[in-house]
Design a protein around this motif. Structure first.
Motif, PDB file in Angstrom:
ATOM      1  N   ALA A  20       0.829  -1.207   0.000  1.00 31.47           N
ATOM      2  CA  ALA A  20       0.000   0.000   0.000  1.00 31.47           C
ATOM      3  C   ALA A  20       0.862   1.255   0.000  1.00 31.47           C
ATOM      4  CB  ALA A  20      -0.922  -0.009   1.213  1.00 31.47           C
ATOM      5  N   ALA A  21       1.908   1.267   0.817  1.00 32.69           N
ATOM      6  CA  ALA A  21       2.776   2.444   0.899  1.00 32.69           C
ATOM      7  C   ALA A  21       3.494   2.695  -0.428  1.00 32.69           C
ATOM      8  CB  ALA A  21       3.790   2.269   2.029  1.00 32.69           C
ATOM      9  N   LEU A  65       0.133   4.950   7.074  1.00 28.26           N
ATOM     10  CA  LEU A  65      -1.011   4.615   6.217  1.00 28.26           C
ATOM     11  C   LEU A  65      -2.321   5.032   6.874  1.00 28.26           C
ATOM     12  CD1 LEU A  65      -0.001   1.098   4.863  1.00 28.26           C
ATOM     13  CD2 LEU A  65      -0.415   3.143   3.494  1.00 28.26           C
ATOM     14  N   CYS A 109       2.785   8.327   3.021  1.00 28.11           N
ATOM     15  CA  CYS A 109       3.258   6.997   2.617  1.00 28.11           C
ATOM     16  C   CYS A 109       4.770   7.018   2.419  1.00 28.11           C
ATOM     17  CB  CYS A 109       2.579   6.556   1.324  1.00 28.11           C
ATOM     18  SG  CYS A 109       0.843   6.098   1.503  1.00 28.11           S
ATOM     19  N   LEU A 125      -4.478   2.695  -2.491  1.00 22.57           N
ATOM     20  CA  LEU A 125      -3.842   2.020  -1.359  1.00 22.57           C
ATOM     21  C   LEU A 125      -4.351   0.585  -1.221  1.00 22.57           C
ATOM     22  CD1 LEU A 125      -3.781   4.793   1.403  1.00 22.57           C
ATOM     23  CD2 LEU A 125      -2.048   4.241  -0.309  1.00 22.57           C
ATOM     24  N   GLY A 161       1.089   4.114  -2.901  1.00 21.13           N
ATOM     25  CA  GLY A 161       0.804   5.511  -2.596  1.00 21.13           C
ATOM     26  C   GLY A 161       1.894   6.446  -3.066  1.00 21.13           C
ATOM     27  N   SER A 205      -2.636   8.670   6.607  1.00 26.02           N
ATOM     28  CA  SER A 205      -2.951   9.123   5.247  1.00 26.02           C
ATOM     29  C   SER A 205      -4.443   9.030   4.947  1.00 26.02           C
ATOM     30  CB  SER A 205      -2.156   8.314   4.226  1.00 26.02           C
ATOM     31  OG  SER A 205      -2.638   6.981   4.137  1.00 26.02           O
ATOM     32  N   CYS A 218      -2.993   9.662  -5.684  1.00 28.08           N
ATOM     33  CA  CYS A 218      -3.248   8.628  -4.683  1.00 28.08           C
ATOM     34  C   CYS A 218      -4.635   8.790  -4.072  1.00 28.08           C
ATOM     35  CB  CYS A 218      -2.187   8.689  -3.593  1.00 28.08           C
ATOM     36  SG  CYS A 218      -2.360   7.379  -2.358  1.00 28.08           S
ATOM     37  N   SER A 262       4.742  -2.551  -6.436  1.00 26.68           N
ATOM     38  CA  SER A 262       3.992  -3.163  -5.332  1.00 26.68           C
ATOM     39  C   SER A 262       4.243  -4.668  -5.250  1.00 26.68           C
ATOM     40  CB  SER A 262       2.491  -2.893  -5.502  1.00 26.68           C
ATOM     41  OG  SER A 262       2.220  -1.510  -5.475  1.00 26.68           O
TER      42      SER A 262
END
Length: 352
Positions: free
Chosen positions: A11-12, A141, A155, A27, A15, A144, A22, A96
């Protein structure tokens, strides 16, 4: 690493790549992509040894994930058009996915980054669960989601902190390696294969294993130790039955780079991975052969139940992490504690 960590990392990364574009959906997509390579655990290879040595195989290979990410990005763009350019969409998907096996390669288990070349890569600088790596990712996260106008920045902050901690783990590993090299220099163990691994949930207390023929030496080293000399414990490693032909045993030896222990328990040959776990808590133990009429016969592998952790050892481990070297002998099973002569060979340095 554990699933929570891989989800947070995916997810980070998504982002950061998405930047100003984003959104919470991005995410979520990154989280799903981050855990996708571990779905290979749903595949059964027929026996516990094969399941172990083939995990983190094709699904963690850069040769597979790179073209797979291009395919996913192409399908994503056609089925669910977005404002992303194809180049950025592909980068988001690829990053990712690929950061998952790259992180796994820092653990003790090993990752087949170049499958179908089956050699596992294991930096062994971080435990499979380490809150100091995971918490910054999770906290930023969550933040965010509350401050959506700062999603990518938050992120990035979490990813930077976790990456710096990963770099620290590598530095800590090198500090312990240098310490062991200095202690063993000029001894009979100077050129013996050795393995280093952090103990659970930290990068301060390290386990050191030195392979020495039919025995191995095990010691603990904390970065907080005042005395740099490690108290090594000699343990029996056993010998591989010379007449035994077992592909499963060969696979396990190759996967562990020979860091295994052979034991005869009743009429069974039990082979244990020495890299994972510590002291008496070595969870990956397999019965691979049966002795009949003085001959070993290979059998279908059976994974044995992991030994239970003794609660009395937990406070001792914490004290050892803090640099208390007087309790090393208490961290081994009473029946396996070394004689003083066994320690002297390494500590004082028996010269070649």
């Amino acid at each position: 690493m554990d699933s929570v960590t891989q989800i947070a990392l995916g997810a980070a990364v998504a982002g950061v790549v998405a930047g100003r574009q984003c959104t919470p959906k991005v995410l979520l997509a990154g989280a799903a992509l981050g855990t996708l390579p571990d779905l290979d655990v749903l595949i059964s290879y027929g026996d516990p040894v094969s399941d172990m040595v083939k995990h983190r195989g094709f699904s963690h290979s850069l040769f597979v994930l790179l073209p797979f990410s291009w395919l996913l990005a192409t399908l994503w763009q056609r089925l669910r058009p977005t404002d992303f350019t194809f180049a950025r969409l592909w980068l988001l998907v690829a990053a990712s996915l690929i950061t998952h096996p790259l992180l796994d390669s820092f653990t003790t288990y090993g990752t087949q980054l170049l499958w179908p070349i089956t050699t596992p890569y294991a930096v062994s600088s971080i435990f499979i669960i380490d809150p100091l790596y995971t918490v910054p990712l999770v906290v930023t996260l969550l933040a965010s989601v509350l401050w959506r106008d700062r999603m990518a920045k938050l992120c990035g902050i979490g990813l930077t902190i976790s990456t710096l901690y990963l770099g620290w783990s590598w530095l800590a590993l090198n500090m312990v390696e240098n310490r062991v090299d200095a202690q063993l220099a000029g001894t009979t163990l100077a050129d013996k294969p050795r393995f280093f691994a952090p103990t659970p949930l930290n990068t301060v207390l390290w386990r050191v294993v030195v392979k020495d023929g039919d025995q191995y030496w095990e010691g603990l080293a904390s970065l907080l130790d005042k005395n740099s000399e490690i108290s090594f414990i000699a343990k029996d490693r056993g010998e591989r039955p010379s007449q035994l032909a077992s592909s499963h045993l060969s696979d396990l030896e190759a996967f562990t780079n020979g860091f295994v222990k052979y034991e005869q328990r009743n009429d069974q040959l039990v082979v244990t991975d020495l890299r994972l776990g510590m002291v008496d808590y070595l969870p990956f133990q397999f019965a691979l052969a049966h002795k009949q009429a003085a001959q070993w016969q290979a059998t279908d592998p059976v994974q044995l139940e992991s030994p239970a952790v003794k609660p009395k050892h937990l406070p001792a481990l914490w004290l050892r992490l803090l640099g208390n070297q007087d309790i090393d002998a208490n961290l081994c099973h009473v029946s396996e504690c070394p004689t003083s002569e066994m320690n002297v060979q390494v500590s004082s340095g028996t010269r070649q």
